[in-house]
Design an enzyme around this catalytic site. Structure first.
Site, PDB file in Angstrom:
ATOM      1  N   ASP A   1       0.868  -1.179   0.000  1.00 35.13           N
ATOM      2  CA  ASP A   1       0.000   0.000   0.000  1.00 35.13           C
ATOM      3  C   ASP A   1       0.910   1.235   0.000  1.00 35.13           C
ATOM      4  OD1 ASP A   1      -2.290   1.514   0.013  1.00 35.13           O
ATOM      5  OD2 ASP A   1      -3.130   0.653   1.841  1.00 35.13           O
TER       6      ASP A   1
ATOM      7  N   GLU B   1       0.001   4.552   1.821  1.00 31.76           N
ATOM      8  CA  GLU B   1      -0.128   5.523   2.920  1.00 31.76           C
ATOM      9  C   GLU B   1       0.890   5.289   4.024  1.00 31.76           C
ATOM     10  OE1 GLU B   1      -2.575   3.897   1.456  1.00 31.76           O
ATOM     11  OE2 GLU B   1      -4.214   5.277   0.977  1.00 31.76           O
TER      12      GLU B   1
ATOM     13  N   HIS C   1      -2.673  -0.316  -3.652  1.00 28.66           N
ATOM     14  CA  HIS C   1      -3.149   1.042  -3.335  1.00 28.66           C
ATOM     15  C   HIS C   1      -4.028   1.580  -4.461  1.00 28.66           C
ATOM     16  CE1 HIS C   1      -3.198   5.199  -2.008  1.00 28.66           C
ATOM     17  NE2 HIS C   1      -2.791   5.557  -3.209  1.00 28.66           N
TER      18      HIS C   1
ATOM     19  N   HIS D   1      -1.538   1.163   6.556  1.00 32.74           N
ATOM     20  CA  HIS D   1      -2.027   2.238   7.423  1.00 32.74           C
ATOM     21  C   HIS D   1      -3.092   1.700   8.380  1.00 32.74           C
ATOM     22  CE1 HIS D   1      -5.667   2.164   5.035  1.00 32.74           C
ATOM     23  NE2 HIS D   1      -4.863   2.045   3.986  1.00 32.74           N
TER      24      HIS D   1
ATOM     25  N   HIS E   1      -7.816   4.942   7.286  1.00 32.19           N
ATOM     26  CA  HIS E   1      -9.107   4.730   6.641  1.00 32.19           C
ATOM     27  C   HIS E   1      -9.266   3.222   6.441  1.00 32.19           C
ATOM     28  CE1 HIS E   1      -6.350   4.579   3.204  1.00 32.19           C
ATOM     29  NE2 HIS E   1      -7.282   3.874   2.565  1.00 32.19           N
TER      30      HIS E   1
ATOM     31  N   GLU F   1      -8.016  -2.539   7.069  1.00 31.56           N
ATOM     32  CA  GLU F   1      -7.396  -3.284   5.968  1.00 31.56           C
ATOM     33  C   GLU F   1      -6.400  -4.327   6.485  1.00 31.56           C
ATOM     34  OE1 GLU F   1      -5.973  -0.555   2.900  1.00 31.56           O
ATOM     35  OE2 GLU F   1      -7.717   0.706   3.317  1.00 31.56           O
TER      36      GLU F   1
HETATM   37 ZN   LIG Z   1      -3.765   2.903  -0.005  1.00 31.93          ZN
END
Ligand SMILES: [Zn+2]
Length: 278
Positions: free
Chosen positions: A11, A13, A64, A108, A120, A138
């Site tokens: 990902d 972030e 991502h 994240h 998020h 996630e």
């Molecule tokens: Zn992401």
């Protein structure tokens, strides 16, 4: 001799140096720099995996946004890349081919936790996801999908909150804190070169220790509740057989026969969140 298969889900972030949506959104001005930082951090993880297991088959899932961020030509050529969407196993596509360990790079924290950098769950359209009543981001979603395939999550890199989120679920996993969160869009971050060096070493350790880390399993059937930002998305979702509106305008519920099915349902809601009805 063939070595183990290692999947790296990447990902953006939770990559060192990145703190703001202008750096993670493909339409914004700092995104190109972030792609290079992400690719370099993934390359460091690949290097660490291959130091532990020179014969490993390394698969990288770009995880991502549009799943098209990593620069294929700059990725370590010993790895293969899973790119593009939609795909049934989303951020952890490749698991279905068989894997011995999963590494989560650049991850994240979940929606509603924090202060945590860019926290998020799946998209801005989703306010929260609960599996059998437990809020799950996630990290938890992907770790339990991996568990469905018998694969342990052995490493995570990201901010301090993301690291703690995985350790809470998988106490034996190795975590690499590349930044310390000060807020949703602020952190004290390591230099990317330093983060890459720590990640490389940690990946070697994590792959060597993989047999000591059990897969995170959640047997089916699984009750899934998703709180959505827009009541219009709830209207769309209830057109899908098996998806129901919970009391209150913003929550959709459904049951997944197993974690792979639960995950597909969450992904569908994320996609529906991008549609304007009517
Ligand atoms: Zn992401």
């Amino acid at each position: 001799m063939t070595g183990p298969t290692v999947l790296i889900s990447a990902d953006m972030e939770g990559i060192s140096g990145i703190v703001h949506p202008t750096e993670t959104n493909p339409d914004r001005y700092d995104y190109d720099r972030s792609r290079r930082l992400m690719t370099a951090e993934v390359n460091a993880a690949i290097l660490g995996v291959l130091e532990a297991e020179p014969d490993a088959a390394v698969l990288v899932a770009d995880a991502h946004g549009p799943f098209r961020n990593l620069l294929p030509e700059e990725l370590d050529r010993r790895a293969r890349l899973v790119r593009g969407q939609p795909r049934p196993l989303g951020m952890v596509a490749g698991l279905e081919l068989g894997a011995d360990a999963l590494l989560l790079v650049g991850y994240h924290a979940r929606a509603g936790s924090g202060p945590a950098v860019l926290a998020h769950t799946m998209s801005g359209a989703v306010l929260d996801v609960r599996l059998n009543g437990r809020p799950t981001g996630e990290i938890g979603l992907n770790a339990t999908v991996a568990g469905r395939f018998g694969v342990p999550v052995v490493l995570l890199s990201g901010d301090d909150v993301a690291c703690a989120e995985l350790r809470d679920l998988v106490p034996g996993a190795v975590t690499v804190e590349v930044k310390h969160a000060l807020g949703q869009a602020a952190a004290v971050t390591l230099h990317p070169g330093e983060a890459q060096e720590r990640l490389r070493r940690a990946a070697t350790t994590a792959v060597r220790q993989r047999a000591q880390v059990p897969p995170l399993t959640l047997p089916g059937p699984i009750d899934v509740e998703v709180d959505l930002y827009s009541p219009a998305t709830v209207d769309l979702a209830t057109l899908v057989p098996g998806f129901a509106r919970a009391p209150g305008a913003r929550t959709v519920t459904f049951t997944g026969r197993d974690m792979a099915e639960a995950y597909r349902g969450v992904q569908l809601l994320v996609q529906l969140g991008q549609i304007k009805p009517g």
